[in-house]
Design a protein around this motif. Structure first.
Motif, PDB file in Angstrom:
ATOM      1  N   VAL A  53       0.864  -1.177   0.000  1.00  0.00           N
ATOM      2  CA  VAL A  53       0.000   0.000   0.000  1.00  0.00           C
ATOM      3  C   VAL A  53       0.904   1.231   0.000  1.00  0.00           C
ATOM      4  O   VAL A  53       1.918   1.269   0.707  1.00  0.00           O
ATOM      5  CB  VAL A  53      -0.950  -0.003   1.225  1.00  0.00           C
ATOM      6  CG1 VAL A  53      -0.200  -0.081   2.543  1.00  0.00           C
ATOM      7  CG2 VAL A  53      -1.842   1.232   1.211  1.00  0.00           C
ATOM      8  N   SER A  96       1.066   5.091   0.820  1.00  0.00           N
ATOM      9  CA  SER A  96       0.361   6.057   1.663  1.00  0.00           C
ATOM     10  C   SER A  96       1.056   7.419   1.546  1.00  0.00           C
ATOM     11  O   SER A  96       2.145   7.599   2.084  1.00  0.00           O
ATOM     12  CB  SER A  96       0.369   5.549   3.111  1.00  0.00           C
ATOM     13  OG  SER A  96      -0.196   6.480   3.994  1.00  0.00           O
ATOM     14  N   PHE A 127       2.324   2.406  11.320  1.00  0.00           N
ATOM     15  CA  PHE A 127       2.999   1.542  10.341  1.00  0.00           C
ATOM     16  C   PHE A 127       3.415   0.223  10.995  1.00  0.00           C
ATOM     17  O   PHE A 127       3.227  -0.853  10.429  1.00  0.00           O
ATOM     18  CB  PHE A 127       4.260   2.241   9.793  1.00  0.00           C
ATOM     19  CG  PHE A 127       4.001   3.505   9.030  1.00  0.00           C
ATOM     20  CD1 PHE A 127       2.794   3.746   8.402  1.00  0.00           C
ATOM     21  CD2 PHE A 127       4.999   4.467   8.926  1.00  0.00           C
ATOM     22  CE1 PHE A 127       2.562   4.917   7.693  1.00  0.00           C
ATOM     23  CE2 PHE A 127       4.786   5.639   8.220  1.00  0.00           C
ATOM     24  CZ  PHE A 127       3.570   5.870   7.604  1.00  0.00           C
ATOM     25  N   PHE A 176       0.460  -2.037  11.728  1.00  0.00           N
ATOM     26  CA  PHE A 176      -0.115  -2.554  10.476  1.00  0.00           C
ATOM     27  C   PHE A 176       0.722  -3.714   9.953  1.00  0.00           C
ATOM     28  O   PHE A 176       0.190  -4.753   9.553  1.00  0.00           O
ATOM     29  CB  PHE A 176      -0.181  -1.426   9.445  1.00  0.00           C
ATOM     30  CG  PHE A 176      -0.824  -1.801   8.138  1.00  0.00           C
ATOM     31  CD1 PHE A 176      -2.203  -1.829   7.997  1.00  0.00           C
ATOM     32  CD2 PHE A 176      -0.041  -2.130   7.038  1.00  0.00           C
ATOM     33  CE1 PHE A 176      -2.797  -2.177   6.784  1.00  0.00           C
ATOM     34  CE2 PHE A 176      -0.620  -2.480   5.826  1.00  0.00           C
ATOM     35  CZ  PHE A 176      -2.000  -2.498   5.699  1.00  0.00           C
ATOM     36  N   MET A 209       4.377  -1.589   3.428  1.00  0.00           N
ATOM     37  CA  MET A 209       3.925  -0.206   3.599  1.00  0.00           C
ATOM     38  C   MET A 209       4.944   0.745   2.966  1.00  0.00           C
ATOM     39  O   MET A 209       6.129   0.705   3.293  1.00  0.00           O
ATOM     40  CB  MET A 209       3.765   0.107   5.095  1.00  0.00           C
ATOM     41  CG  MET A 209       3.542   1.575   5.432  1.00  0.00           C
ATOM     42  SD  MET A 209       2.014   2.243   4.738  1.00  0.00           S
ATOM     43  CE  MET A 209       0.793   1.309   5.671  1.00  0.00           C
ATOM     44  N   TYR A 256       5.516   4.944   2.074  1.00  0.00           N
ATOM     45  CA  TYR A 256       4.940   6.247   2.419  1.00  0.00           C
ATOM     46  C   TYR A 256       5.900   7.361   2.028  1.00  0.00           C
ATOM     47  O   TYR A 256       7.071   7.130   1.723  1.00  0.00           O
ATOM     48  CB  TYR A 256       4.649   6.316   3.929  1.00  0.00           C
ATOM     49  CG  TYR A 256       5.860   6.067   4.800  1.00  0.00           C
ATOM     50  CD1 TYR A 256       6.132   4.792   5.279  1.00  0.00           C
ATOM     51  CD2 TYR A 256       6.738   7.102   5.126  1.00  0.00           C
ATOM     52  CE1 TYR A 256       7.243   4.544   6.048  1.00  0.00           C
ATOM     53  CE2 TYR A 256       7.854   6.869   5.908  1.00  0.00           C
ATOM     54  CZ  TYR A 256       8.107   5.590   6.375  1.00  0.00           C
ATOM     55  OH  TYR A 256       9.221   5.365   7.132  1.00  0.00           O
ATOM     56  N   TRP A 299      -5.793  -0.524   4.798  1.00  0.00           N
ATOM     57  CA  TRP A 299      -5.060   0.478   5.576  1.00  0.00           C
ATOM     58  C   TRP A 299      -6.027   1.486   6.203  1.00  0.00           C
ATOM     59  O   TRP A 299      -5.944   1.814   7.393  1.00  0.00           O
ATOM     60  CB  TRP A 299      -4.053   1.148   4.655  1.00  0.00           C
ATOM     61  CG  TRP A 299      -3.289   2.336   5.136  1.00  0.00           C
ATOM     62  CD1 TRP A 299      -3.125   3.506   4.448  1.00  0.00           C
ATOM     63  CD2 TRP A 299      -2.543   2.507   6.362  1.00  0.00           C
ATOM     64  NE1 TRP A 299      -2.329   4.372   5.152  1.00  0.00           N
ATOM     65  CE2 TRP A 299      -1.963   3.787   6.329  1.00  0.00           C
ATOM     66  CE3 TRP A 299      -2.327   1.705   7.474  1.00  0.00           C
ATOM     67  CZ2 TRP A 299      -1.184   4.293   7.374  1.00  0.00           C
ATOM     68  CZ3 TRP A 299      -1.548   2.202   8.516  1.00  0.00           C
ATOM     69  CH2 TRP A 299      -0.983   3.467   8.459  1.00  0.00           C
TER      70      TRP A 299
END
Length: 354
Positions: A43, A45, A59, A62, A71, A73, A287
Protein backbone atom coordinates in the motif's frame (compact mmCIF):
# COMPACT_ATOMS: atom_id res chain seq x y z
CA UNK A 1 -11.93 -41.95 0.09
CA UNK A 2 -11.18 -40.09 -3.15
CA UNK A 3 -13.63 -37.33 -2.17
CA UNK A 4 -11.92 -36.96 1.23
CA UNK A 5 -8.54 -36.67 -0.46
CA UNK A 6 -9.77 -33.90 -2.76
CA UNK A 7 -11.28 -32.02 0.16
CA UNK A 8 -8.02 -32.29 2.07
CA UNK A 9 -6.06 -30.99 -0.93
CA UNK A 10 -8.43 -28.06 -1.31
CA UNK A 11 -8.13 -27.25 2.40
CA UNK A 12 -4.35 -27.40 2.19
CA UNK A 13 -4.35 -25.10 -0.85
CA UNK A 14 -6.54 -22.61 0.99
CA UNK A 15 -4.28 -22.73 4.05
CA UNK A 16 -1.19 -22.02 1.97
CA UNK A 17 -2.70 -19.12 -0.01
CA UNK A 18 -4.71 -17.34 2.66
CA UNK A 19 -2.97 -14.84 4.98
CA UNK A 20 -4.03 -15.11 8.58
CA UNK A 21 -3.68 -12.42 11.22
CA UNK A 22 -3.49 -12.90 14.95
CA UNK A 23 -6.51 -12.30 17.17
CA UNK A 24 -10.17 -11.61 16.49
CA UNK A 25 -11.23 -9.72 13.34
CA UNK A 26 -11.45 -5.95 13.73
CA UNK A 27 -14.53 -5.92 11.47
CA UNK A 28 -16.59 -8.21 9.25
CA UNK A 29 -14.79 -9.04 6.03
CA UNK A 30 -11.31 -8.19 7.31
CA UNK A 31 -9.82 -11.59 6.37
CA UNK A 32 -11.18 -11.48 2.83
CA UNK A 33 -9.91 -7.94 2.32
CA UNK A 34 -6.50 -8.91 3.69
CA UNK A 35 -6.29 -11.83 1.25
CA UNK A 36 -7.01 -9.50 -1.67
CA UNK A 37 -4.57 -6.89 -0.34
CA UNK A 38 -1.85 -9.52 0.05
CA UNK A 39 -2.25 -10.38 -3.61
CA UNK A 40 -1.44 -6.73 -4.38
CA UNK A 41 1.46 -6.87 -1.92
CA UNK A 42 1.79 -3.23 -0.86
CA UNK A 43 0.00 0.00 0.00
CA UNK A 44 1.33 3.45 -0.95
CA UNK A 45 0.36 6.06 1.66
CA UNK A 46 1.05 9.69 0.65
CA UNK A 47 2.02 12.35 3.20
CA UNK A 48 2.07 10.19 6.29
CA UNK A 49 5.45 11.30 7.63
CA UNK A 50 6.44 8.91 10.43
CA UNK A 51 7.28 11.64 12.99
CA UNK A 52 3.84 13.25 12.71
CA UNK A 53 0.69 12.17 14.57
CA UNK A 54 2.14 8.77 15.58
CA UNK A 55 2.24 7.42 12.02
CA UNK A 56 5.38 5.40 12.82
CA UNK A 57 3.46 3.38 15.42
CA UNK A 58 0.58 2.91 12.96
CA UNK A 59 3.00 1.54 10.34
CA UNK A 60 4.54 -0.87 12.85
CA UNK A 61 1.17 -2.17 14.06
CA UNK A 62 -0.11 -2.55 10.48
CA UNK A 63 2.93 -4.59 9.47
CA UNK A 64 2.60 -6.81 12.54
CA UNK A 65 -1.05 -7.56 11.76
CA UNK A 66 -0.68 -7.83 7.97
CA UNK A 67 2.84 -9.10 7.19
CA UNK A 68 1.79 -9.86 3.62
CA UNK A 69 1.36 -6.15 2.76
CA UNK A 70 4.36 -3.82 2.49
CA UNK A 71 3.92 -0.21 3.60
CA UNK A 72 5.35 2.59 1.42
CA UNK A 73 4.94 6.25 2.42
CA UNK A 74 6.24 9.76 1.86
CA UNK A 75 6.02 13.20 3.52
CA UNK A 76 5.01 15.84 1.00
CA UNK A 77 2.81 18.34 2.84
CA UNK A 78 -0.93 18.76 2.37
CA UNK A 79 -1.03 21.14 -0.61
CA UNK A 80 1.83 19.35 -2.37
CA UNK A 81 -0.01 16.05 -1.98
CA UNK A 82 -3.00 17.40 -3.89
CA UNK A 83 -0.68 18.72 -6.62
CA UNK A 84 1.03 15.32 -6.87
CA UNK A 85 -2.30 13.50 -7.12
CA UNK A 86 -3.47 15.88 -9.84
CA UNK A 87 -0.27 15.54 -11.89
CA UNK A 88 -0.48 11.74 -11.74
CA UNK A 89 -4.23 11.50 -12.31
CA UNK A 90 -3.78 9.39 -15.47
CA UNK A 91 -1.42 6.97 -13.75
CA UNK A 92 -1.85 7.29 -9.97
CA UNK A 93 1.06 6.30 -7.77
CA UNK A 94 -0.69 6.55 -4.38
CA UNK A 95 -3.39 4.42 -2.79
CA UNK A 96 -4.25 6.82 0.05
CA UNK A 97 -3.61 10.53 0.75
CA UNK A 98 -3.48 12.30 4.13
CA UNK A 99 -3.80 16.08 4.61
CA UNK A 100 -5.38 18.98 6.47
CA UNK A 101 -9.07 18.67 5.65
CA UNK A 102 -9.04 21.88 3.60
CA UNK A 103 -6.72 20.14 1.14
CA UNK A 104 -9.04 17.12 1.17
CA UNK A 105 -11.78 19.40 -0.19
CA UNK A 106 -9.39 20.49 -2.95
CA UNK A 107 -8.63 16.86 -3.82
CA UNK A 108 -12.34 16.03 -3.99
CA UNK A 109 -12.98 19.09 -6.20
CA UNK A 110 -10.23 17.95 -8.59
CA UNK A 111 -11.74 14.45 -8.83
CA UNK A 112 -8.58 12.59 -7.78
CA UNK A 113 -10.06 10.68 -4.81
CA UNK A 114 -12.65 7.92 -4.63
CA UNK A 115 -15.66 7.29 -2.37
CA UNK A 116 -15.01 4.87 0.47
CA UNK A 117 -16.72 4.45 3.83
CA UNK A 118 -14.34 2.77 6.29
CA UNK A 119 -15.29 1.20 9.61
CA UNK A 120 -16.71 3.76 12.08
CA UNK A 121 -17.57 6.15 9.21
CA UNK A 122 -21.17 6.41 10.44
CA UNK A 123 -19.99 7.62 13.87
CA UNK A 124 -18.15 10.68 12.56
CA UNK A 125 -19.80 14.08 13.07
CA UNK A 126 -21.10 15.56 9.81
CA UNK A 127 -18.37 18.25 9.56
CA UNK A 128 -15.76 15.49 9.77
CA UNK A 129 -16.58 13.67 6.53
CA UNK A 130 -17.59 13.99 2.92
CA UNK A 131 -21.10 12.57 2.49
CA UNK A 132 -19.83 10.16 -0.17
CA UNK A 133 -16.69 9.22 1.74
CA UNK A 134 -14.25 10.99 -0.62
CA UNK A 135 -12.47 12.12 2.55
CA UNK A 136 -12.98 11.59 6.26
CA UNK A 137 -11.33 12.88 9.40
CA UNK A 138 -8.97 10.54 11.27
CA UNK A 139 -7.83 12.86 14.06
CA UNK A 140 -8.04 16.49 15.15
CA UNK A 141 -5.66 19.22 16.30
CA UNK A 142 -7.14 21.46 18.94
CA UNK A 143 -6.51 25.08 19.87
CA UNK A 144 -5.08 25.41 23.38
CA UNK A 145 -3.05 27.75 25.54
CA UNK A 146 0.54 26.53 25.93
CA UNK A 147 1.73 28.23 29.10
CA UNK A 148 5.36 28.38 30.29
CA UNK A 149 4.95 28.27 34.07
CA UNK A 150 8.52 29.50 34.58
CA UNK A 151 7.39 32.79 33.05
CA UNK A 152 3.70 32.93 34.04
CA UNK A 153 2.62 32.77 37.69
CA UNK A 154 -1.13 32.39 37.20
CA UNK A 155 -2.09 29.95 34.46
CA UNK A 156 -5.04 31.32 32.44
CA UNK A 157 -7.89 28.88 31.97
CA UNK A 158 -10.23 30.92 29.78
CA UNK A 159 -10.31 33.38 26.92
CA UNK A 160 -11.57 35.94 29.44
CA UNK A 161 -8.50 35.39 31.63
CA UNK A 162 -6.13 36.25 28.77
CA UNK A 163 -7.43 39.81 28.59
CA UNK A 164 -6.11 40.56 32.09
CA UNK A 165 -3.31 43.14 32.28
CA UNK A 166 -1.05 40.67 34.11
CA UNK A 167 -0.53 38.94 30.75
CA UNK A 168 0.78 42.11 29.09
CA UNK A 169 3.31 41.38 26.32
CA UNK A 170 2.98 37.63 26.91
CA UNK A 171 0.99 36.10 24.06
CA UNK A 172 2.11 34.78 20.67
CA UNK A 173 -0.11 33.33 17.96
CA UNK A 174 0.14 32.64 14.24
CA UNK A 175 -0.86 35.17 11.58
CA UNK A 176 -4.24 34.05 10.19
CA UNK A 177 -3.47 35.57 6.77
CA UNK A 178 -0.64 33.15 6.04
CA UNK A 179 -1.25 30.07 8.22
CA UNK A 180 -3.99 27.52 8.64
CA UNK A 181 -3.39 27.42 12.37
CA UNK A 182 -3.91 31.18 12.58
CA UNK A 183 -7.26 30.79 10.85
CA UNK A 184 -8.27 28.07 13.31
CA UNK A 185 -7.30 30.34 16.23
CA UNK A 186 -9.71 32.99 14.92
CA UNK A 187 -12.53 30.44 14.85
CA UNK A 188 -11.59 29.18 18.32
CA UNK A 189 -11.67 32.73 19.68
CA UNK A 190 -15.03 33.27 18.02
CA UNK A 191 -16.50 30.07 19.49
CA UNK A 192 -15.20 31.08 22.91
CA UNK A 193 -16.69 34.55 22.77
CA UNK A 194 -20.24 33.99 21.58
CA UNK A 195 -19.57 33.55 17.88
CA UNK A 196 -20.00 30.58 15.57
CA UNK A 197 -18.75 29.08 12.32
CA UNK A 198 -21.04 31.55 10.55
CA UNK A 199 -20.12 34.53 12.72
CA UNK A 200 -16.40 35.06 13.38
CA UNK A 201 -16.67 38.76 14.26
CA UNK A 202 -16.64 38.04 18.04
CA UNK A 203 -13.30 36.30 17.52
CA UNK A 204 -11.91 39.24 15.53
CA UNK A 205 -13.13 41.68 18.19
CA UNK A 206 -11.58 39.55 20.92
CA UNK A 207 -8.15 39.39 19.26
CA UNK A 208 -8.28 43.16 18.67
CA UNK A 209 -8.89 43.60 22.39
CA UNK A 210 -5.84 41.47 23.23
CA UNK A 211 -3.71 43.66 20.96
CA UNK A 212 -5.24 46.90 22.25
CA UNK A 213 -4.52 45.79 25.83
CA UNK A 214 -0.87 45.21 24.92
CA UNK A 215 -1.08 41.51 25.83
CA UNK A 216 0.12 40.23 22.45
CA UNK A 217 3.91 39.96 22.21
CA UNK A 218 3.79 39.28 18.47
CA UNK A 219 2.12 37.31 15.71
CA UNK A 220 4.32 35.05 13.59
CA UNK A 221 4.25 33.43 10.15
CA UNK A 222 5.69 30.03 11.11
CA UNK A 223 5.29 27.84 14.15
CA UNK A 224 7.20 29.22 17.16
CA UNK A 225 7.48 25.81 18.82
CA UNK A 226 11.29 25.94 18.98
CA UNK A 227 11.16 29.39 20.62
CA UNK A 228 8.57 28.12 23.07
CA UNK A 229 10.84 25.21 24.03
CA UNK A 230 13.70 27.66 24.58
CA UNK A 231 11.61 29.59 27.10
CA UNK A 232 11.20 32.67 24.91
CA UNK A 233 7.38 32.70 24.88
CA UNK A 234 5.19 32.95 28.02
CA UNK A 235 1.89 31.97 26.36
CA UNK A 236 1.48 30.46 22.91
CA UNK A 237 -2.03 30.09 21.52
CA UNK A 238 -1.35 27.04 19.42
CA UNK A 239 -2.20 23.36 19.12
CA UNK A 240 -2.68 21.05 22.08
CA UNK A 241 -0.44 18.32 20.65
CA UNK A 242 2.58 20.66 20.58
CA UNK A 243 2.05 21.48 24.25
CA UNK A 244 1.74 17.83 25.24
CA UNK A 245 4.80 16.97 23.18
CA UNK A 246 6.75 19.74 24.93
CA UNK A 247 5.55 18.46 28.29
CA UNK A 248 6.02 14.72 27.90
CA UNK A 249 8.61 14.24 25.16
CA UNK A 250 10.70 17.36 24.59
CA UNK A 251 11.86 18.04 28.13
CA UNK A 252 9.73 20.87 29.48
CA UNK A 253 7.88 18.66 31.95
CA UNK A 254 6.04 20.63 34.61
CA UNK A 255 7.28 23.90 33.12
CA UNK A 256 4.42 23.80 30.63
CA UNK A 257 0.67 23.67 31.18
CA UNK A 258 -1.67 22.87 28.31
CA UNK A 259 -5.10 24.47 28.67
CA UNK A 260 -8.16 23.99 26.49
CA UNK A 261 -10.01 27.28 27.21
CA UNK A 262 -13.04 26.59 29.31
CA UNK A 263 -15.60 28.56 27.26
CA UNK A 264 -15.00 26.68 23.98
CA UNK A 265 -12.30 25.91 21.45
CA UNK A 266 -11.94 24.58 17.91
CA UNK A 267 -10.99 21.06 16.80
CA UNK A 268 -9.34 21.20 13.38
CA UNK A 269 -9.77 18.04 11.32
CA UNK A 270 -7.06 16.13 9.49
CA UNK A 271 -8.38 13.82 6.83
CA UNK A 272 -7.47 10.92 4.57
CA UNK A 273 -8.82 9.61 1.26
CA UNK A 274 -8.74 6.58 -0.98
CA UNK A 275 -7.06 7.67 -4.20
CA UNK A 276 -9.11 7.24 -7.37
CA UNK A 277 -7.77 4.36 -9.51
CA UNK A 278 -4.85 3.77 -7.10
CA UNK A 279 -2.59 0.81 -7.93
CA UNK A 280 -3.53 -1.23 -4.83
CA UNK A 281 -7.20 -0.54 -4.05
CA UNK A 282 -7.75 -3.44 -1.66
CA UNK A 283 -4.58 -2.67 0.30
CA UNK A 284 -5.67 0.97 0.43
CA UNK A 285 -9.03 -0.02 1.92
CA UNK A 286 -7.32 -2.38 4.39
CA UNK A 287 -5.06 0.48 5.58
CA UNK A 288 -7.93 2.95 5.94
CA UNK A 289 -10.08 0.46 7.86
CA UNK A 290 -7.14 -0.29 10.14
CA UNK A 291 -6.54 3.32 11.21
CA UNK A 292 -10.28 3.97 11.56
CA UNK A 293 -10.86 0.95 13.82
CA UNK A 294 -11.18 1.62 17.54
CA UNK A 295 -7.65 0.27 18.04
CA UNK A 296 -6.20 2.44 15.29
CA UNK A 297 -7.97 5.52 16.58
CA UNK A 298 -6.67 4.97 20.11
CA UNK A 299 -3.15 4.61 18.71
CA UNK A 300 -3.30 8.18 17.35
CA UNK A 301 -3.79 9.44 20.89
CA UNK A 302 -0.32 8.11 21.76
CA UNK A 303 0.95 10.85 19.46
CA UNK A 304 -1.10 13.50 21.34
CA UNK A 305 -3.70 14.00 18.62
CA UNK A 306 -7.32 13.31 19.47
CA UNK A 307 -9.15 10.52 17.63
CA UNK A 308 -11.96 11.69 15.37
CA UNK A 309 -14.32 8.81 16.17
CA UNK A 310 -16.39 9.71 19.25
CA UNK A 311 -16.29 7.38 22.22
CA UNK A 312 -13.04 5.60 21.46
CA UNK A 313 -11.59 4.32 24.75
CA UNK A 314 -8.03 5.47 25.32
CA UNK A 315 -5.40 3.65 27.40
CA UNK A 316 -5.47 4.93 30.99
CA UNK A 317 -2.03 6.55 30.79
CA UNK A 318 -3.00 8.38 27.60
CA UNK A 319 -6.37 9.47 28.96
CA UNK A 320 -4.60 10.97 31.97
CA UNK A 321 -2.41 13.08 29.70
CA UNK A 322 -5.31 14.01 27.44
CA UNK A 323 -8.46 14.38 29.56
CA UNK A 324 -11.87 14.76 27.94
CA UNK A 325 -12.58 18.27 26.66
CA UNK A 326 -16.27 18.51 25.79
CA UNK A 327 -15.91 22.24 25.06
CA UNK A 328 -14.06 21.39 21.83
CA UNK A 329 -16.21 22.06 18.78
CA UNK A 330 -15.50 20.56 15.34
CA UNK A 331 -14.40 23.01 12.68
CA UNK A 332 -16.56 22.94 9.56
CA UNK A 333 -13.83 22.94 6.94
CA UNK A 334 -16.06 23.88 4.03
CA UNK A 335 -17.26 26.97 5.87
CA UNK A 336 -13.74 27.77 7.07
CA UNK A 337 -12.42 27.61 3.53
CA UNK A 338 -15.23 29.82 2.23
CA UNK A 339 -14.61 32.44 4.94
CA UNK A 340 -10.82 32.74 4.65
CA UNK A 341 -10.75 35.98 2.66
CA UNK A 342 -13.35 37.51 4.98
CA UNK A 343 -11.21 36.61 8.02
CA UNK A 344 -8.03 37.92 6.38
CA UNK A 345 -9.65 41.26 5.64
CA UNK A 346 -11.42 41.62 8.99
CA UNK A 347 -8.35 40.68 11.05
CA UNK A 348 -6.07 43.03 9.07
CA UNK A 349 -8.50 45.91 9.48
CA UNK A 350 -9.11 45.32 13.20
CA UNK A 351 -5.63 44.34 14.39
CA UNK A 352 -3.29 46.05 11.92
CA UNK A 353 -5.55 48.95 10.90
CA UNK A 354 -4.87 48.10 7.25
Amino acid sequence: MKRFALTAVAALALATTAHAFDGEPLYDGEQSLYDQAAEEGMVVSFDTGPTWANWAAQFKAFKERYPGVEMVYNDLGSAATVVALDKARNRPQADTAYYFAGSALDAADKGVVAPFEPVNFEKLPEPFKDPEGKWFTIHTLNVAFLVNTNLVDDVPTSWADLTDEKYKNSIVYLDPRSTGQGQVVVFAAALGNGGSMDDVQPGIDYLKKLHDNGNVMRTVGTTPYAQFLKGEIPIYIGYENDGLKAKYKDGMGDAVEVVIPEEASAAAPYAISLVKDGPNPHAGRLWLNFIMSDEGQARFADGFVRPSVPGVKLPAEVAEMMPAAPQLQPLDVAKAKAMKSEIDEAWSKAVLAQ
